[in-house]
Design a protein around this motif. Structure first.
Motif, PDB file in Angstrom:
ATOM      1  N   SER A 103      43.945   9.426  25.474  1.00 58.17           N
ATOM      2  CA  SER A 103      42.675   8.720  25.600  1.00 58.17           C
ATOM      3  C   SER A 103      42.429   8.384  27.066  1.00 58.17           C
ATOM      4  O   SER A 103      43.349   8.414  27.891  1.00 58.17           O
ATOM      5  CB  SER A 103      42.662   7.441  24.754  1.00 58.17           C
ATOM      6  OG  SER A 103      43.634   6.525  25.221  1.00 58.17           O
ATOM      7  N   PHE A 104      41.187   8.067  27.375  1.00 58.69           N
ATOM      8  CA  PHE A 104      40.782   7.733  28.747  1.00 58.69           C
ATOM      9  C   PHE A 104      39.855   6.529  28.662  1.00 58.69           C
ATOM     10  O   PHE A 104      38.941   6.488  27.848  1.00 58.69           O
ATOM     11  CB  PHE A 104      40.062   8.914  29.396  1.00 58.69           C
ATOM     12  CG  PHE A 104      39.802   8.757  30.871  1.00 58.69           C
ATOM     13  CD1 PHE A 104      40.576   9.422  31.798  1.00 58.69           C
ATOM     14  CD2 PHE A 104      38.769   7.937  31.339  1.00 58.69           C
ATOM     15  CE1 PHE A 104      40.341   9.287  33.163  1.00 58.69           C
ATOM     16  CE2 PHE A 104      38.533   7.783  32.694  1.00 58.69           C
ATOM     17  CZ  PHE A 104      39.318   8.472  33.618  1.00 58.69           C
ATOM     18  N   GLU A 105      40.097   5.542  29.529  1.00 56.38           N
ATOM     19  CA  GLU A 105      39.305   4.317  29.526  1.00 56.38           C
ATOM     20  C   GLU A 105      38.348   4.331  30.718  1.00 56.38           C
ATOM     21  O   GLU A 105      38.788   4.304  31.869  1.00 56.38           O
ATOM     22  CB  GLU A 105      40.240   3.112  29.617  1.00 56.38           C
ATOM     23  CG  GLU A 105      39.676   1.849  29.032  1.00 56.38           C
ATOM     24  CD  GLU A 105      40.735   0.765  28.931  1.00 56.38           C
ATOM     25  OE1 GLU A 105      41.120   0.424  27.807  1.00 56.38           O
ATOM     26  OE2 GLU A 105      41.191   0.274  29.994  1.00 56.38           O
ATOM     27  N   LEU A 106      37.057   4.393  30.433  1.00 60.16           N
ATOM     28  CA  LEU A 106      36.050   4.328  31.496  1.00 60.16           C
ATOM     29  C   LEU A 106      35.697   2.875  31.754  1.00 60.16           C
ATOM     30  O   LEU A 106      35.477   2.099  30.813  1.00 60.16           O
ATOM     31  CB  LEU A 106      34.794   5.097  31.091  1.00 60.16           C
ATOM     32  CG  LEU A 106      34.774   6.601  31.367  1.00 60.16           C
ATOM     33  CD1 LEU A 106      33.525   7.234  30.755  1.00 60.16           C
ATOM     34  CD2 LEU A 106      34.812   6.887  32.868  1.00 60.16           C
ATOM     35  N   SER A 107      35.610   2.506  33.035  1.00 58.88           N
ATOM     36  CA  SER A 107      35.416   1.099  33.374  1.00 58.88           C
ATOM     37  C   SER A 107      34.683   0.955  34.697  1.00 58.88           C
ATOM     38  O   SER A 107      34.711   1.854  35.547  1.00 58.88           O
ATOM     39  CB  SER A 107      36.782   0.408  33.458  1.00 58.88           C
ATOM     40  OG  SER A 107      36.660  -0.911  33.945  1.00 58.88           O
ATOM     41  N   THR A 108      34.044  -0.209  34.890  1.00 56.38           N
ATOM     42  CA  THR A 108      33.476  -0.538  36.201  1.00 56.38           C
ATOM     43  C   THR A 108      34.554  -1.076  37.135  1.00 56.38           C
ATOM     44  O   THR A 108      34.315  -1.233  38.334  1.00 56.38           O
ATOM     45  CB  THR A 108      32.369  -1.604  36.063  1.00 56.38           C
ATOM     46  OG1 THR A 108      32.912  -2.743  35.381  1.00 56.38           O
ATOM     47  CG2 THR A 108      31.185  -1.073  35.274  1.00 56.38           C
ATOM     48  N   ASP A 109      35.730  -1.353  36.611  1.00 57.76           N
ATOM     49  CA  ASP A 109      36.856  -1.874  37.392  1.00 57.76           C
ATOM     50  C   ASP A 109      37.469  -0.730  38.200  1.00 57.76           C
ATOM     51  O   ASP A 109      38.074   0.182  37.648  1.00 57.76           O
ATOM     52  CB  ASP A 109      37.893  -2.479  36.439  1.00 57.76           C
ATOM     53  CG  ASP A 109      39.024  -3.180  37.174  1.00 57.76           C
ATOM     54  OD1 ASP A 109      39.367  -2.754  38.298  1.00 57.76           O
ATOM     55  OD2 ASP A 109      39.580  -4.145  36.630  1.00 57.76           O
ATOM     56  N   VAL A 110      37.314  -0.783  39.513  1.00 60.72           N
ATOM     57  CA  VAL A 110      37.792   0.295  40.383  1.00 60.72           C
ATOM     58  C   VAL A 110      39.302   0.458  40.271  1.00 60.72           C
ATOM     59  O   VAL A 110      39.830   1.580  40.260  1.00 60.72           O
ATOM     60  CB  VAL A 110      37.379   0.048  41.848  1.00 60.72           C
ATOM     61  CG1 VAL A 110      37.955   1.137  42.750  1.00 60.72           C
ATOM     62  CG2 VAL A 110      35.865   0.016  41.972  1.00 60.72           C
ATOM     63  N   ALA A 111      40.014  -0.646  40.177  1.00 64.79           N
ATOM     64  CA  ALA A 111      41.476  -0.575  40.080  1.00 64.79           C
ATOM     65  C   ALA A 111      41.887   0.162  38.804  1.00 64.79           C
ATOM     66  O   ALA A 111      42.825   0.973  38.805  1.00 64.79           O
ATOM     67  CB  ALA A 111      42.073  -1.982  40.101  1.00 64.79           C
ATOM     68  N   ARG A 112      41.198  -0.137  37.721  1.00 67.07           N
ATOM     69  CA  ARG A 112      41.513   0.523  36.459  1.00 67.07           C
ATOM     70  C   ARG A 112      41.172   2.014  36.522  1.00 67.07           C
ATOM     71  O   ARG A 112      41.925   2.853  36.040  1.00 67.07           O
ATOM     72  CB  ARG A 112      40.743  -0.151  35.320  1.00 67.07           C
ATOM     73  CG  ARG A 112      41.115   0.386  33.944  1.00 67.07           C
ATOM     74  CD  ARG A 112      40.357  -0.319  32.825  1.00 67.07           C
ATOM     75  NE  ARG A 112      40.702  -1.731  32.740  1.00 67.07           N
ATOM     76  CZ  ARG A 112      40.324  -2.531  31.734  1.00 67.07           C
ATOM     77  NH1 ARG A 112      39.591  -2.043  30.753  1.00 67.07           N
ATOM     78  NH2 ARG A 112      40.674  -3.795  31.721  1.00 67.07           N
ATOM     79  N   MET A 113      40.041   2.336  37.138  1.00 68.89           N
ATOM     80  CA  MET A 113      39.644   3.740  37.259  1.00 68.89           C
ATOM     81  C   MET A 113      40.613   4.510  38.148  1.00 68.89           C
ATOM     82  O   MET A 113      40.875   5.692  37.920  1.00 68.89           O
ATOM     83  CB  MET A 113      38.221   3.845  37.804  1.00 68.89           C
ATOM     84  CG  MET A 113      37.144   3.468  36.784  1.00 68.89           C
ATOM     85  SD  MET A 113      37.189   4.506  35.298  1.00 68.89           S
ATOM     86  CE  MET A 113      36.742   6.093  35.988  1.00 68.89           C
ATOM     87  N   THR A 217      25.187   4.711  36.805  1.00 65.22           N
ATOM     88  CA  THR A 217      24.759   3.365  36.402  1.00 65.22           C
ATOM     89  C   THR A 217      25.798   2.711  35.491  1.00 65.22           C
ATOM     90  O   THR A 217      26.021   1.500  35.552  1.00 65.22           O
ATOM     91  CB  THR A 217      23.376   3.369  35.722  1.00 65.22           C
ATOM     92  OG1 THR A 217      22.973   2.019  35.451  1.00 65.22           O
ATOM     93  CG2 THR A 217      23.378   4.141  34.415  1.00 65.22           C
ATOM     94  N   GLU A 218      26.474   3.507  34.660  1.00 66.13           N
ATOM     95  CA  GLU A 218      27.525   2.944  33.812  1.00 66.13           C
ATOM     96  C   GLU A 218      28.708   2.448  34.633  1.00 66.13           C
ATOM     97  O   GLU A 218      29.256   1.371  34.375  1.00 66.13           O
ATOM     98  CB  GLU A 218      28.004   3.991  32.810  1.00 66.13           C
ATOM     99  CG  GLU A 218      26.971   4.339  31.744  1.00 66.13           C
ATOM    100  CD  GLU A 218      27.457   5.417  30.799  1.00 66.13           C
ATOM    101  OE1 GLU A 218      26.804   5.625  29.766  1.00 66.13           O
ATOM    102  OE2 GLU A 218      28.480   6.067  31.098  1.00 66.13           O
ATOM    103  N   LEU A 219      29.104   3.235  35.637  1.00 67.93           N
ATOM    104  CA  LEU A 219      30.289   2.908  36.424  1.00 67.93           C
ATOM    105  C   LEU A 219      30.020   1.867  37.501  1.00 67.93           C
ATOM    106  O   LEU A 219      30.908   1.099  37.869  1.00 67.93           O
ATOM    107  CB  LEU A 219      30.855   4.183  37.054  1.00 67.93           C
ATOM    108  CG  LEU A 219      31.404   5.216  36.046  1.00 67.93           C
ATOM    109  CD1 LEU A 219      31.585   6.561  36.728  1.00 67.93           C
ATOM    110  CD2 LEU A 219      32.713   4.730  35.442  1.00 67.93           C
ATOM    111  N   ALA A 220      28.797   1.837  38.014  1.00 73.72           N
ATOM    112  CA  ALA A 220      28.478   0.911  39.110  1.00 73.72           C
ATOM    113  C   ALA A 220      27.802  -0.369  38.628  1.00 73.72           C
ATOM    114  O   ALA A 220      28.007  -1.439  39.214  1.00 73.72           O
ATOM    115  CB  ALA A 220      27.578   1.611  40.132  1.00 73.72           C
ATOM    116  N   GLU A 221      26.995  -0.274  37.581  1.00 74.65           N
ATOM    117  CA  GLU A 221      26.241  -1.431  37.100  1.00 74.65           C
ATOM    118  C   GLU A 221      26.724  -1.944  35.746  1.00 74.65           C
ATOM    119  O   GLU A 221      26.366  -3.042  35.333  1.00 74.65           O
ATOM    120  CB  GLU A 221      24.752  -1.089  37.005  1.00 74.65           C
ATOM    121  CG  GLU A 221      24.143  -0.707  38.336  1.00 74.65           C
ATOM    122  CD  GLU A 221      22.691  -0.269  38.228  1.00 74.65           C
ATOM    123  OE1 GLU A 221      21.918  -0.568  39.147  1.00 74.65           O
ATOM    124  OE2 GLU A 221      22.336   0.363  37.210  1.00 74.65           O
TER     125      GLU A 221
END
Length: 569
Positions: A103-113, A217-221
């Motif tokens: 699995s892959f977790e998409l997030s706005t959290d840069v550290a997590r990405m 927009t999903e990743l930044a906002e």
């Protein structure tokens, strides 16, 4: 005493997102507005389904491009917060589940990405991810400024210098998948960063590269969810409009647009019961292809719209569960093993893929009011082909019965596939045993309930020759005082895009009457003084060190040159 002139009147056909936003804007500008809606509820696909304490979003279940929502409410002199709309940030954005158990977790959290990307593509992969974000950022900013806030009334609108110089940086002639492949070198991450084209109802192998703006927009906002359901945003716009004088008539079907004796001017509408309502302008928010072929006189243009490529449809399940499913987060994406083939089945065969990718939303995970305590509401969207007529059905392969699509068989297959896939990939158990109520939407029900041509849930396609100046216009080409707003007209589909379109259409209507745009009067009022420390300053092209090195190089060059000259010079 001179009598004050009567306000202009406007009729909106349809109370979808574009209709209610346009109605409020025109009322703000001084129109007497009446909205006519065939269903007993507002919002169109942005409506809710209720069942014994369970709540489901019938259509959109996440809010993107929040700036366009904010702008709409601010233009109307209010805000989302002032209207009681509470937006909750979804974190993570998605869990993406693969057939191999990963699995892959998409997030706005840069550290997590950073952790997620480097797991599959190493340190260089994260650097390439930042490059992808940079390109997607350009797509986003250019599109908002030059497309979503501009009208394209004729072919030469695309020749505007401000737009033309940005055309190639938008990558409209390359697919999302091909652009993503430049930055992501594994098939896994290429899929992670391209599945979003499903929001445009398109295959990532066909959707223009410009639409990476959705991933941006999903990743930044971030991804947001309105507490109480997405319809709360639309309901807030309805209430704003009503305060401004908008009148809503629900369960009121329009049979045709009334024209003058020459058929060149819209003068109102005729209801199914025979009642005629007159107005100075008519704006249609019903499905555009349906409107041209059912509400207006027959025309070659209307027939040509039926031949244009459209978005996909969906089989959507709304499941009331008797317990929580903790293995699932708010937003879940399950990707097919045969990624490209699954999209070909949808967009080329107009069927359900042998192994479909699908989206599963658990609104009760972020908003407990969506289900009774200790239970879950699940919404599953399985993209499928749109409806075919009998001629289109001939020669199709797969679940094709008597040259037609067999939706009963497809629904059964979709349900079985979803249960099997979710359990195999997440570890959840006995989902079918936890199911206490199922409600289903199919392409046919989408068509019947919302008059969607072919049951296409996102209207006309967004291929290059279906956007910008090629997309159906916001004003009828030959009938005066007849305008359009919604997914199949400019600028396109998706709630925030349609809200941008509502502003474009409203301003076009006001320009036609020579009226002021009241939201323009707000410009400059909210500006604040910029302190010296906050002023943007251009850095010198060269630092003092660079200047010193350049001076030494020039001095050396002069000395070499002089030493090469003959004696006496």
């Amino acid at each position: 005493m001179t009598e004050k002139p009567a306000n202009k009147t406007a009729i909106l056909v349809g109370a979808g997102a574009g209709g209610v936003a346009t109605a409020a804007r025109l009322a703000k500008a001084g129109f007497n507005v009446t909205v006519l809606e065939k269903n007993e509820f507002t919002g169109g696909r942005c409506s809710l389904i209720h069942h014994e304490g369970y709540r489901f979003d019938q259509g959109p279940s996440l809010l993107l491009l929040p700036g366009l929502f904010k702008e709409t409410f601010e233009d109307l002199g209010t805000s989302l917060e002032a209207e009681g709309v509470q937006l909750m940030k979804c974190e993570p954005n998605y869990n993406i589940w693969f057939d191999d158990g990963e699995s892959f977790e998409l997030s706005t959290d840069v550290a997590r990405m950073k952790v997620e990307v480097e797991k599959w593509e190493g340190k260089d992969g994260f650097e390439r991810y930042l490059g992808f974000l940079q390109e997607a950022h350009r797509h986003y900013e250019i599109s908002v400024a030059q497309v979503l806030k501009k009208n394209f009334t004729w072919l030469l609108s695309m020749a505007r210098p401000a737009f033309l110089r940005h055309l190639f940086p938008l990558h409209p002639f390359e697919s999302i998948y091909s652009r993503a492949s430049k930055y992501f070198w594994t098939e896994r991450l290429r899929r992670v960063f391209t599945f979003g084209s499903m929001y445009m109802g398109m295959s990532p192998f066909d959707a223009p590269g410009t639409y990476s703006l959705l991933q941006y927009t999903e990743l930044a906002e971030g991804i947001w969810y309105p507490k109480g359901g997405f319809h709360n945003v639309i309901d807030a716009l309805v209430k704003v409009g009503e305060r401004l004088g908008v009148k809503y008539r629900l369960s009121t079907s329009v049979s045709s647009v009334k024209l003058d004796s020459k058929g060149r001017h819209a003068t109102g509408v005729i209801l199914e019961g025979g009642e005629t309502i007159t107005a100075d302008v008519v704006i249609i928010n019903a499905d555009l292809v349906y409107a041209y072929n059912n509400l207006l006189p027959e025309s070659s243009y209307g027939r040509s719209l039926q031949k244009r490529s459209t978005s996909c449809s969906s089989i959507s399940f709304y499941w009331a569960m008797d317990r929580q499913i903790p293995e699932l987060t708010t937003h879940n994406i399950f990707l097919a093993e045969h990624y490209r083939e699954s999209f070909d089945d949808i967009f080329k065969q107009q069927l359900i893929p042998a192994e479909p990718s699908f989206y599963l939303n658990v609104p009760s995970r972020i908003d407990p009011t969506a289900a009774p305590e200790g239970k879950d509401s699940l919404v599953v969207l399985v993209p499928v082909g749109h409806l075919l007529d009998e001629k289109q059905g001939i020669g199709r392969k797969g679940l094709d019965v008597s040259s037609k699509q067999d939706w009963n068989a497809m629904v059964t297959k979709a349900r079985e596939t979803v249960f099997k896939t979710v359990e195999a990939r997440t570890g959840a158990r006995d989902l079918q045993g936890a199911l206490v109520k199922e409600i289903v939407n199919t392409p046919q029900s989408w068509k019947d309930i919302f008059n969607l041509d072919k049951g296409a849930i996102l209207g006309l396609s967004h291929s290059f020759f279906n956007v910008l100046s090629f997309r159906p216009k916001t004003k009828h080409p030959s009938i005066k005082k007849l305008h359009f707003v919604g997914a199949s007209t400019h600028p396109g589909t998706g709630v925030p895009i349609v809200l941008a379109g509502a502003k474009i259409t409203s301003e076009q209507v006001l320009e036609g009457f020579g009226m002021e745009k009241p939201w323009h009067l707000r410009r400059g009022k909210d500006k604040w003084e910029v302190k010296e420390i906050d002023r943007i300053q251009a850095l010198p092209l060269l630092s003092n060190v660079h200047i010193a090195i350049l001076a030494l190089v020039l001095l050396f060059a002069v000395l070499v040159y002089r030493s090469s000259l003959p004696n006496g010079f």
